[in-house]
Design an enzyme around this catalytic site. Structure first.
Site, PDB file in Angstrom:
ATOM      1  N   ASP A  13     -46.118   1.439 104.081  1.00  0.00           N
ATOM      2  CA  ASP A  13     -47.177   2.049 103.256  1.00  0.00           C
ATOM      3  C   ASP A  13     -47.969   1.108 102.341  1.00  0.00           C
ATOM      4  O   ASP A  13     -48.180   1.426 101.162  1.00  0.00           O
ATOM      5  CB  ASP A  13     -46.555   3.165 102.394  1.00  0.00           C
ATOM      6  N   ASP A  55     -48.384   6.491 105.038  1.00  0.00           N
ATOM      7  CA  ASP A  55     -48.301   7.866 104.559  1.00  0.00           C
ATOM      8  C   ASP A  55     -49.620   8.496 105.025  1.00  0.00           C
ATOM      9  O   ASP A  55     -50.689   7.948 104.746  1.00  0.00           O
ATOM     10  CB  ASP A  55     -48.200   7.821 103.025  1.00  0.00           C
ATOM     11  N   HIS A  57     -51.188  12.030 105.181  1.00  0.00           N
ATOM     12  CA  HIS A  57     -51.126  13.455 104.892  1.00  0.00           C
ATOM     13  C   HIS A  57     -52.380  14.201 105.347  1.00  0.00           C
ATOM     14  O   HIS A  57     -53.488  13.646 105.298  1.00  0.00           O
ATOM     15  CB  HIS A  57     -50.992  13.678 103.380  1.00  0.00           C
ATOM     16  N   SER A  63     -46.767  18.077  99.110  1.00  0.00           N
ATOM     17  CA  SER A  63     -46.383  17.130  98.054  1.00  0.00           C
ATOM     18  C   SER A  63     -47.459  16.998  96.980  1.00  0.00           C
ATOM     19  O   SER A  63     -47.225  16.366  95.946  1.00  0.00           O
ATOM     20  CB  SER A  63     -46.083  15.749  98.645  1.00  0.00           C
ATOM     21  N   HIS A  74     -53.198  12.043  97.726  1.00  0.00           N
ATOM     22  CA  HIS A  74     -53.167  10.622  98.111  1.00  0.00           C
ATOM     23  C   HIS A  74     -52.996  10.499  99.615  1.00  0.00           C
ATOM     24  O   HIS A  74     -52.471  11.404 100.264  1.00  0.00           O
ATOM     25  CB  HIS A  74     -52.008   9.900  97.394  1.00  0.00           C
ATOM     26  N   LYS A  99     -46.564   8.902 108.956  1.00  0.00           N
ATOM     27  CA  LYS A  99     -45.500   9.815 108.513  1.00  0.00           C
ATOM     28  C   LYS A  99     -46.036  10.874 107.556  1.00  0.00           C
ATOM     29  O   LYS A  99     -47.126  10.705 106.991  1.00  0.00           O
ATOM     30  CB  LYS A  99     -44.355   9.037 107.861  1.00  0.00           C
ATOM     31  N   GLU A 106     -42.473  17.264 103.285  1.00  0.00           N
ATOM     32  CA  GLU A 106     -42.515  15.934 102.693  1.00  0.00           C
ATOM     33  C   GLU A 106     -41.591  15.052 103.516  1.00  0.00           C
ATOM     34  O   GLU A 106     -40.565  15.521 104.021  1.00  0.00           O
ATOM     35  CB  GLU A 106     -42.071  15.970 101.222  1.00  0.00           C
ATOM     36  N   ALA A 134     -42.967   2.808  98.560  1.00  0.00           N
ATOM     37  CA  ALA A 134     -42.519   2.422  97.237  1.00  0.00           C
ATOM     38  C   ALA A 134     -40.991   2.296  97.244  1.00  0.00           C
ATOM     39  O   ALA A 134     -40.320   3.068  97.911  1.00  0.00           O
ATOM     40  CB  ALA A 134     -42.928   3.499  96.230  1.00  0.00           C
ATOM     41  N   CYS A 138     -40.238   5.747  99.716  1.00  0.00           N
ATOM     42  CA  CYS A 138     -40.225   5.416 101.140  1.00  0.00           C
ATOM     43  C   CYS A 138     -39.163   4.380 101.479  1.00  0.00           C
ATOM     44  O   CYS A 138     -38.401   4.542 102.429  1.00  0.00           O
ATOM     45  CB  CYS A 138     -41.597   4.919 101.583  1.00  0.00           C
TER      46      CYS A 138
HETATM   47  C1  VGL Z   1     -44.386   7.993  98.925  1.00  0.00           C
HETATM   48  C2  VGL Z   1     -45.031   8.935  96.947  1.00  0.00           C
HETATM   49  C3  VGL Z   1     -45.773   9.865  97.630  1.00  0.00           C
HETATM   50  C4  VGL Z   1     -43.635   6.947  99.657  1.00  0.00           C
HETATM   51  C5  VGL Z   1     -45.123   8.915  99.618  1.00  0.00           C
HETATM   52  O1  VGL Z   1     -43.596   7.027 100.904  1.00  0.00           O
HETATM   53  O2  VGL Z   1     -43.073   6.034  99.012  1.00  0.00           O
HETATM   54  N1  VGL Z   1     -44.345   7.998  97.601  1.00  0.00           N
HETATM   55  N2  VGL Z   1     -45.811   9.845  98.962  1.00  0.00           N
HETATM   56 ZN    ZN Z   2     -47.190  10.871 100.137  1.00  0.00          ZN
END
Ligand code: VGL
Ligand code: ZN
Length: 192
Positions: A13, A55, A57, A63, A74, A99, A106, A134, A138
């Site tokens: 990500d 990521d 979405h 989420s 996001h 993903k 989520e 992060a 993730c």
């Molecule tokens: C993530 C916050 C929101 C991640 C994904 O994959 O780390 N963190 N969506």
């Molecule tokens: Zn996300």
């Protein structure tokens, strides 16, 4: 340590929305981009498989705060915020894994609802090197799933950054991954 056949790199990500200035910008997230580029180059030079998750979405996702989740909107598929950072040098051969594409689900782990496991098997990966964003979401969940599935996991400790909703989240996540069996590595540990 030497890299050899059976090793694979997974970078999570590295997308505009997770970098400073993005919708869910992670403090100092930009610092890992040049570091990750050096890992990419090391794996590429040896012809080893490279995976990059994103990521990805739908515009309405569980989420997001509007839907009762905890995050601002996001990484909406197809938007600028969901693009990889422009200085992140993914080789053309990299396998991109999207993903959390299901509006109702989520998925922090790159294994969740994707074909990552099959693709790692197809490419013969046994040792998986994991970095990206992060640390506390993730990366943590992906490392945990990889270990459960029997991969030897190496955590790129100089190539991760945390959201830190609570200030210690990243540090705790790192400790947890190492407790589970992930081996911490840094660039200087890789043979040139
Ligand atoms: C993530 C916050 C929101 C991640 C994904 O994959 O780390 N963190 N969506
Ligand atoms: Zn996300």
């Amino acid at each position: 340590m030497d890299l050899h056949p059976g090793d694979g790199l997974l970078v999570a990500d590295v997308q505009n929305d997770f970098l400073p200035g993005g919708a869910l910008g992670i403090a100092r997230g930009d610092e890992i981009v040049p570091v990750l580029n050096r890992y990419l180059a090391a794996f590429r030079a040896r012809g080893l498989p490279i995976f990059a998750s994103r990521d990805w979405h739908p515009p309405v996702h569980c989420s997001f705060r509007e839907q009762g989740g905890i995050w601002p909107v996001h990484c909406v598929a197809g938007t600028q915020g969901a693009e990889f950072h422009r200085d992140f040098h993914l080789p053309p051969s990299a396998i991109v894994i999207s993903k959390a594409t299901d509006p109702k689900q989520e998925a922090y782990s790159v294994f969740e609802g994707t074909t990552l496991d099959e693709q790692l098997r197809e490419t013969g990966v046994q040792r998986l090197f994991i970095g990206g964003l992060a640390t506390d979401y993730c990366v943590l969940n992906t490392v945990r799933d990889a270990i459960t599935r029997g991969y030897a996991v190496y955590l790129l400790t100089d190539g991760i950054r945390a959201v830190n909703l609570k200030p210690d989240d990243g540090r705790k996540a790192e400790e947890e991954m190492i407790r589970l069996g992930a081996v911490p590595v840094r660039l200087e540990n890789l043979a040139a």
